[in-house]
Scaffold this active site. Sequence first.
Site, PDB file in Angstrom:
ATOM      1  N   ASP A 191       0.715  -1.329   0.000  1.00 44.68           N
ATOM      2  CA  ASP A 191       0.044   0.652   0.499  1.00 44.68           C
ATOM      3  C   ASP A 191       0.619   1.271  -0.670  1.00 44.68           C
ATOM      4  O   ASP A 191       0.248   2.468  -0.361  1.00 44.68           O
ATOM      5  CB  ASP A 191      -1.156   0.229   1.606  1.00 44.68           C
ATOM      6  CG  ASP A 191      -2.155  -0.926   0.613  1.00 44.68           C
ATOM      7  OD1 ASP A 191      -2.297  -1.625  -0.115  1.00 44.68           O
ATOM      8  OD2 ASP A 191      -3.098  -1.742   2.320  1.00 44.68           O
ATOM      9  N   TYR A 216     -10.197  -0.269   1.390  1.00 45.95           N
ATOM     10  CA  TYR A 216      -9.858  -0.540   2.290  1.00 45.95           C
ATOM     11  C   TYR A 216      -9.491   0.939   2.426  1.00 45.95           C
ATOM     12  O   TYR A 216      -8.861   1.805   2.233  1.00 45.95           O
ATOM     13  CB  TYR A 216      -8.509  -1.173   3.159  1.00 45.95           C
ATOM     14  CG  TYR A 216      -8.559  -2.444   3.444  1.00 45.95           C
ATOM     15  CD1 TYR A 216      -9.218  -2.696   4.683  1.00 45.95           C
ATOM     16  CD2 TYR A 216      -8.891  -3.190   2.921  1.00 45.95           C
ATOM     17  CE1 TYR A 216      -9.961  -3.628   5.672  1.00 45.95           C
ATOM     18  CE2 TYR A 216      -8.913  -5.384   3.745  1.00 45.95           C
ATOM     19  CZ  TYR A 216      -9.056  -4.942   5.094  1.00 45.95           C
ATOM     20  OH  TYR A 216      -9.653  -6.157   4.900  1.00 45.95           O
TER      21      TYR A 216
END
Lengths: 695, 695
Positions: free
Chosen positions: B323, B407
């Site tokens: 990420d 997310y």
Amino acid sequence: MTPTQTEIVSAACPHPLDPASIDELNTATELVRKQFDSDVKLFFYAAGLHEPAKKILRPFLQAERAGKYLNMPAREICVIVGIARTPRNFEVIVNVTEKVVKSLVELPRTSLPPLVPSEITLAMEITMASDLVKAEVERLQMPLDQVFPEAWDYGRDSENEYDRKVQVFMYARNPETNHPESNVYAFPLDFLVILDMTKEEVESVQHLPLGASASKNRSQNTVRKTGKPIEPEYVHELQSHSMRKSVKPLQVIQPEGPGFQASGNLIEWEKWRFRVGFNWREGMTLHDVTLDGREVLYRIALSEMSVPYGDPRAPLHRKSAFDLGTYGAGYTANNLGLGCDCLGVIKYLDGNLVESDGRAYTSKNVICIHEVDAGIQWKHTNLNTGKAVVVRRRQLHLQMIITVANYEYAFYFILDQSGEIMFETLATGILSTTPIDPEETKKCRFGTRVASGVLAPYHQHIFNLRIDPCIDGDGNSVEVIDSVPMPLDEDNPYGIGYVTESRTVSRSGTEQLDAEKGRVFKIVNPNRINATSGQPVGYKLVPIVSQRALAHPTSWHARRSQFGSAPVWITKYRDHELYAAGNYTNQSDGDDGLQAYVARDEPVENQDIVLWHTFSFTHNPRPEDFPVMPCETARVVLKPNGFFDFNPTLDVPPSNQCFNKSVSYEESKNQAGMQTSGQEVPCCKTKAKIHRVEG
Amino acid sequence: MTPTQTEIVSAACPHPLDPASIDELNTATELVRKQFDSDVKLFFYAAGLHEPAKKILRPFLQAERAGKYLNMPAREICVIVGIARTPRNFEVIVNVTEKVVKSLVELPRTSLPPLVPSEITLAMEITMASDLVKAEVERLQMPLDQVFPEAWDYGRDSENEYDRKVQVFMYARNPETNHPESNVYAFPLDFLVILDMTKEEVESVQHLPLGASASKNRSQNTVRKTGKPIEPEYVHELQSHSMRKSVKPLQVIQPEGPGFQASGNLIEWEKWRFRVGFNWREGMTLHDVTLDGREVLYRIALSEMSVPYGDPRAPLHRKSAFDLGTYGAGYTANNLGLGCDCLGVIKYLDGNLVESDGRAYTSKNVICIHEVDAGIQWKHTNLNTGKAVVVRRRQLHLQMIITVANYEYAFYFILDQSGEIMFETLATGILSTTPIDPEETKKCRFGTRVASGVLAPYHQHIFNLRIDPCIDGDGNSVEVIDSVPMPLDEDNPYGIGYVTESRTVSRSGTEQLDAEKGRVFKIVNPNRINATSGQPVGYKLVPIVSQRALAHPTSWHARRSQFGSAPVWITKYRDHELYAAGNYTNQSDGDDGLQAYVARDEPVENQDIVLWHTFSFTHNPRPEDFPVMPCETARVVLKPNGFFDFNPTLDVPPSNQCFNKSVSYEESKNQAGMQTSGQEVPCCKTKAKIHRVEG
């Protein structure tokens, strides 16, 4: 507002779970007194609600919640009383509804009543009046009014040692000021005093070791008697430096009042409903905890707390305290103050206790309840549209703070809207110290030097939280669930697969944590299936990963705190089996407690079970922990895991500026004093950087 | 208010640690463009500050703090750029002070630039325009405008696979509403799309497995196309139930304004002083962190985050995202909103990034800073006098929230008055889902059913926090300290003694946690001795105890995220060695990263060292995590341990009602609307129950 049925019932007579009232305590001790000849002098150690048996109470609570009414169980008070200046003690159950003594049992010599405030006061008085003590103080060439005695439980030194004793650690006020608020733990004296509490006299004075090891002869060097250079004092008025001016006010405002409803000890908040109990031993307890009408817990409370010290040198090897079983979290609970211990709108609950003469008294504000904003509960930004939704995390905090001699502990039950129940422990207060020869400090491996000639010995704080669940009703089990890699085979050809392995605990016993396996303990109700997952409904325990008790299994520290030997214990429920280290911890021999309960080897699958979680702080003091210790915190979480079919906070309104009235730094700097922005800032409509793509 | 020297310098030209400005980014990309023929189409992936070498920057910072002035290091921008529709990529360092290109390096084919928002948008467009995709959607008898493509990094499947690819997971909006805000993760489609990003076309469509194991044939059952019964939606407007009304406003008021001072990116608060950085990759970074004028950290930032999924069935075995390294926490940082993400007085900082054409743009409010009251810092009641002293725990929170596809993560640096520096991670957002044959759900051991035919696979979130300390100056070491029982011998005759065993790490490498030994990692400066304890000054790391990466060491998940194999890594400092999984994580082969850094086997005792802490969430989804996940949090703490001679919060004024203006429940209920009590309640003068004994 029309009163609910519950309120009507409460007003008429106490709820079966209400803490003992002043009247009830007085009634009970008076009835106890009548069991003895009038010339027998009694010493009342403690009295409090004797909770009804579960088989009576649970149907009552279920009916009550359903708006029905069953006969109220009788109110009973348990009284622990002794005949003064004798070793004879009694546990008496008094039915205060019927005003009759239900049972009176003389305690075996192995069960010693707790060390309560009135006896501590007595011990301090005996100490200061003693010629033996005065001679020691004279030896130190110290004025007697500078000396401060601190009474502790005696601990245990050998088998068959049941004479009631107290040990008194000796300190002095700062000799430069002799101020009553000075930090006496910076001036530990080099002797302790053993009291015989049956004879109410000093049994002996024992000199403390000043060398760095148990086997070394006592050093000739003696205690410090100078407060120069000025010691750091924790009381602001005594500090030599000025206060920092940088801390600006930060207030919590609840313009529409609190979000919870307190009807006596019944609390309702955000779909939660539960009763708050209070007693001399555990202090705060929670009962009949339901969420959105579904049962979660029958009862939850800290069950015990043990503080064994690691200094091996006699006579300090006995230093170890049971802060609940021996001192009583109810007796030691602070009287909390508005604006001191919490922010916002605070509900206080009082607690009732008894004096040694049996008279009941009220300790004000021993529990406080308030809401807290704990940040973000959930957030998602839809990258396709840029719309962000945030829901904040509101919590209800129930707080109790206890002072046990030098130390403070704050205990919190914290509930949130997502169904979590947390138990948080916060340790603060002052380190217990002992003198040491300054020359020896460097060699010492079991303590930290916190001032010249002052050693703060290593110690552990070992807690046990007792969780009595009724997850969605009767019949609960504990599943131990590990996350483990799949073997490299045709079902896992790329080696990235992992699965959960689950085992249901079948017999009472202990379980180990295993962080390397991501081990989770799930309390499930095998009789109810979650509609979404197809698995039994459940709550998981997120334990505190910490060190077990360090003392050797043959030592008294270990024998008396066997609950410290494993992090998770599972027992089959029995009425009044509430305490991890047994019913009577003062000078205990370690025969009672969790190890005895699990040894019954009972079935615990789909049963009425209790889960007990032991956790610890291994506290090797830092210089920063003196003269007062910045809080050390740890949190156990019970978290719904398949209890709900989906996120239970979906109906919590979104977070926005109209509701929260935050202020930008720039506006605040420009207009310090003006509180809220006149303009309503459009909120949660953030334009995200990723662009919308039409499907 | 007279400006400080720092402010004058800041106003004149950017500080060496200031994030890249819009002008600097535009200057840099323009200079880069001039390195290529004008007809070459460039794709700018990222650009940001190239921080000065430590040997230049550190003396500058030290001089600056001392009020002196050294020559300002040149400002440099690092640009990652590719020639569009070719596999050729470049890393360019531009000196924007001198306006010259300092270096231009063509990247090896093994180093692929990150997957940034503009390429994600491109990938979604390619997908939706593809005839192959349209055919699949037709097969599903679904309107095309209901379909939502979600582009992910491709991951890695084999050696020597360096063609730039993107994989696109396919979802649909709720067919009952086709609302743009509906939760598409409740409707996963049964195919994914592989894009060739060099050719900018669909390479293949791959059908997803619908059975419960990798070796089982694909089920004939297909994706769900009904939203009935109505799915739980997370967006409030789409929910079928009404909002709860019980949540009442709770506002944080700071009538005298904030307690911190922000001068550009220099923040001063409660004796702390530090600079906040921001870049496309790590997002928020902290630099030159000092406390009361003493150095603590040179730099701290989250260095990487990997999310490997545990679903073993091809083609889902590649599902794994970096990420930070691949998506960029700066690119994915939310634009925070007043009143949404925090309460109180909020300072926002913007961040600057570049579009794929090289134009710089500002992302507003990517970091927010505000104060929080975190309860009690310390308390003690003097039982002899009844006087209680409470000091509250004020914190400074710096927050960044990122959205990476489904997310959300919120990251916090939290400083407190006692010298603690915390890094908190909060995971929320929506589970990534995959379709499953409803008949197969029960057999599946690597995921949770969150709706009929919808599986949320198990996965881990593996974080690495990079801590670059300079505890009280140069030359730091790491001590590994265990608490261990003393042997039963003449120095421990009662078996209760325990001591600490300390070992100093001498060579770069990894260390394991050991909760059973109460293991502590202390970063010390062996050149400075604490006056109280006589030990070197230090800070301890309170790590997050969690599970290591579960994937098999030979798997691509494990090879690419080797930082997940150990919780603690210690390296010798090197400039620009900042990322636990290496510089280029997109489709990485795992050759770069922490395992390579520690393999240099360098001395790390009394050196310039870096401590890297890996921690994880093993996330086996709960039904409660859908359709949006209540936050999961974890906190790393750096805590002074012998850094100070005594408690550094002694000079924080005591907590009292005049300052905090709390309100009693009863008063609030009676006067909802009125905020503060007219009467000043005497505070912190609690009369304790234990009685004073005169010495």
